[in-house]
Design a protein around this motif. Structure first.
Motif, PDB file in Angstrom:
ATOM      1  N   ILE A 177       0.849  -1.204   0.000  1.00 42.89           N
ATOM      2  CA  ILE A 177       0.000   0.000   0.000  1.00 42.89           C
ATOM      3  C   ILE A 177       0.879   1.247   0.000  1.00 42.89           C
ATOM      4  N   HIS A 178       1.949   1.211   0.789  1.00 41.37           N
ATOM      5  CA  HIS A 178       2.886   2.342   0.854  1.00 41.37           C
ATOM      6  C   HIS A 178       3.463   2.640  -0.529  1.00 41.37           C
ATOM      7  N   GLU A 179       3.859   1.608  -1.235  1.00 42.88           N
ATOM      8  CA  GLU A 179       4.388   1.800  -2.593  1.00 42.88           C
ATOM      9  C   GLU A 179       3.320   2.401  -3.506  1.00 42.88           C
ATOM     10  N   ALA A 180       2.090   1.931  -3.349  1.00 50.08           N
ATOM     11  CA  ALA A 180       0.992   2.460  -4.169  1.00 50.08           C
ATOM     12  C   ALA A 180       0.716   3.922  -3.846  1.00 50.08           C
ATOM     13  N   THR A 181       0.837   4.321  -2.571  1.00 52.17           N
ATOM     14  CA  THR A 181       0.586   5.732  -2.229  1.00 52.17           C
ATOM     15  C   THR A 181       1.601   6.648  -2.899  1.00 52.17           C
ATOM     16  N   HIS A 182       2.796   6.135  -3.143  1.00 50.81           N
ATOM     17  CA  HIS A 182       3.824   6.923  -3.834  1.00 50.81           C
ATOM     18  C   HIS A 182       3.766   6.745  -5.347  1.00 50.81           C
ATOM     19  N   GLY A 183       2.836   5.920  -5.831  1.00 52.54           N
ATOM     20  CA  GLY A 183       2.720   5.687  -7.266  1.00 52.54           C
ATOM     21  C   GLY A 183       3.808   4.787  -7.804  1.00 52.54           C
ATOM     22  N   LEU A 184       4.375   3.941  -6.948  1.00 51.60           N
ATOM     23  CA  LEU A 184       5.504   3.105  -7.353  1.00 51.60           C
ATOM     24  C   LEU A 184       5.193   1.610  -7.380  1.00 51.60           C
ATOM     25  N   LEU A 185       3.938   1.247  -7.222  1.00 48.25           N
ATOM     26  CA  LEU A 185       3.580  -0.173  -7.269  1.00 48.25           C
ATOM     27  C   LEU A 185       3.478  -0.654  -8.711  1.00 48.25           C
ATOM     28  N   HIS A 186       2.979   0.216  -9.570  1.00 48.69           N
ATOM     29  CA  HIS A 186       2.802  -0.112 -10.990  1.00 48.69           C
ATOM     30  C   HIS A 186       2.966   1.175 -11.793  1.00 48.69           C
ATOM     31  N   PRO A 187       3.572   1.096 -12.975  1.00 49.56           N
ATOM     32  CA  PRO A 187       3.776   2.318 -13.772  1.00 49.56           C
ATOM     33  C   PRO A 187       2.473   2.978 -14.243  1.00 49.56           C
TER      34      PRO A 187
ATOM     35  N   ASN B  73      -2.138   1.241 -10.526  1.00 51.44           N
ATOM     36  CA  ASN B  73      -1.573   1.549  -9.214  1.00 51.44           C
ATOM     37  C   ASN B  73      -2.684   1.917  -8.224  1.00 51.44           C
ATOM     38  N   GLU B  74      -3.600   2.762  -8.667  1.00 51.30           N
ATOM     39  CA  GLU B  74      -4.704   3.211  -7.800  1.00 51.30           C
ATOM     40  C   GLU B  74      -5.643   2.055  -7.447  1.00 51.30           C
ATOM     41  N   ASN B  75      -6.015   1.267  -8.437  1.00 55.37           N
ATOM     42  CA  ASN B  75      -6.952   0.167  -8.194  1.00 55.37           C
ATOM     43  C   ASN B  75      -6.350  -0.943  -7.329  1.00 55.37           C
ATOM     44  N   VAL B  76      -5.094  -1.274  -7.573  1.00 57.92           N
ATOM     45  CA  VAL B  76      -4.444  -2.303  -6.751  1.00 57.92           C
ATOM     46  C   VAL B  76      -4.247  -1.775  -5.329  1.00 57.92           C
TER      47      VAL B  76
ATOM     48  N   PHE C  93      -7.958   3.807   0.935  1.00 61.35           N
ATOM     49  CA  PHE C  93      -6.717   4.103   0.212  1.00 61.35           C
ATOM     50  C   PHE C  93      -6.529   5.606   0.062  1.00 61.35           C
ATOM     51  N   THR C  94      -7.610   6.328  -0.166  1.00 56.55           N
ATOM     52  CA  THR C  94      -7.517   7.788  -0.286  1.00 56.55           C
ATOM     53  C   THR C  94      -7.028   8.393   1.026  1.00 56.55           C
ATOM     54  N   LEU C  95      -7.587   7.951   2.146  1.00 57.86           N
ATOM     55  CA  LEU C  95      -7.141   8.440   3.453  1.00 57.86           C
ATOM     56  C   LEU C  95      -5.664   8.123   3.663  1.00 57.86           C
ATOM     57  N   MET C  96      -5.263   6.913   3.317  1.00 56.93           N
ATOM     58  CA  MET C  96      -3.871   6.498   3.473  1.00 56.93           C
ATOM     59  C   MET C  96      -2.940   7.381   2.638  1.00 56.93           C
ATOM     60  N   LYS C  97      -3.347   7.649   1.390  1.00 60.59           N
ATOM     61  CA  LYS C  97      -2.522   8.477   0.510  1.00 60.59           C
ATOM     62  C   LYS C  97      -2.356   9.892   1.058  1.00 60.59           C
ATOM     63  N   VAL C  98      -3.477  10.487   1.427  1.00 62.21           N
ATOM     64  CA  VAL C  98      -3.445  11.881   1.893  1.00 62.21           C
ATOM     65  C   VAL C  98      -2.627  12.000   3.175  1.00 62.21           C
ATOM     66  N   THR C  99      -2.891  11.135   4.152  1.00 63.75           N
ATOM     67  CA  THR C  99      -2.165  11.255   5.417  1.00 63.75           C
ATOM     68  C   THR C  99      -0.685  10.932   5.253  1.00 63.75           C
ATOM     69  N   HIS C 100      -0.355  10.028   4.347  1.00 65.70           N
ATOM     70  CA  HIS C 100       1.048   9.688   4.158  1.00 65.70           C
ATOM     71  C   HIS C 100       1.807  10.818   3.464  1.00 65.70           C
ATOM     72  N   ILE C 101       1.182  11.448   2.491  1.00 71.14           N
ATOM     73  CA  ILE C 101       1.843  12.569   1.813  1.00 71.14           C
ATOM     74  C   ILE C 101       1.996  13.747   2.782  1.00 71.14           C
TER      75      ILE C 101
END
Length: 131
Positions: free
Chosen positions: A57-67, A72-75, A87-95
């Protein structure tokens, strides 16, 4: 495609994601059919797998799970269902975490000279520094 996108092992990441999901679902199914002591062991394995889930999930929040941003967003969203967290909450709080990293706002678990030793020993300190 930029250099970072070229270096993402997309196929391997998707294989890890698929393996993780299948294994987690199998462990949940297995734990529901075993006596409590065995289920506790399964629970430990499940917890260890969720650490891998969090890392994906961490990799996906940075956009690095899939090109592909869509993949990337769906996975990332699919993996978040297992965590469970939005996932949206995770992305926002992590950034935001990266924006505030090592600031007084985020270092609430540290104390400085002159801080009250009583308040510093309390979990999740009652006193917070203002930024």
């Amino acid at each position: 495609m930029n250099t970072a996108e070229k270096n993402i092992p997309a196929a391997l990441n998707l294989l890890v994601v698929a393996s993780l999901i299948v294994t987690v679902l199998f462990l949940l199914w297995l734990a529901s059919r075993l006596p409590l002591p065995a289920s506790l062991v399964i629970g430990l394995l499940f917890a260890m797998l969720l650490l891998t889930n969090y890392q994906l999930i961490h990799e996906a929040t940075h956009g690095l799970l899939h090109p592909s941003p869509g993949v990337n967003e769906n996975v990332g969203m699919l993996l978040s269902w297992l965590f469970p967290v939005s996932f949206t909450l995770m992305k926002v709080t992590h950034i935001v975490h990266h924006c505030c990293n090592r600031s007084d706002h985020e270092m609430f678990d540290c104390y400085y000279p002159g801080d009250s030793r009583i308040l510093c020993c309390q979990p999740w300190r009652a006193k917070r520094r203002l930024v």
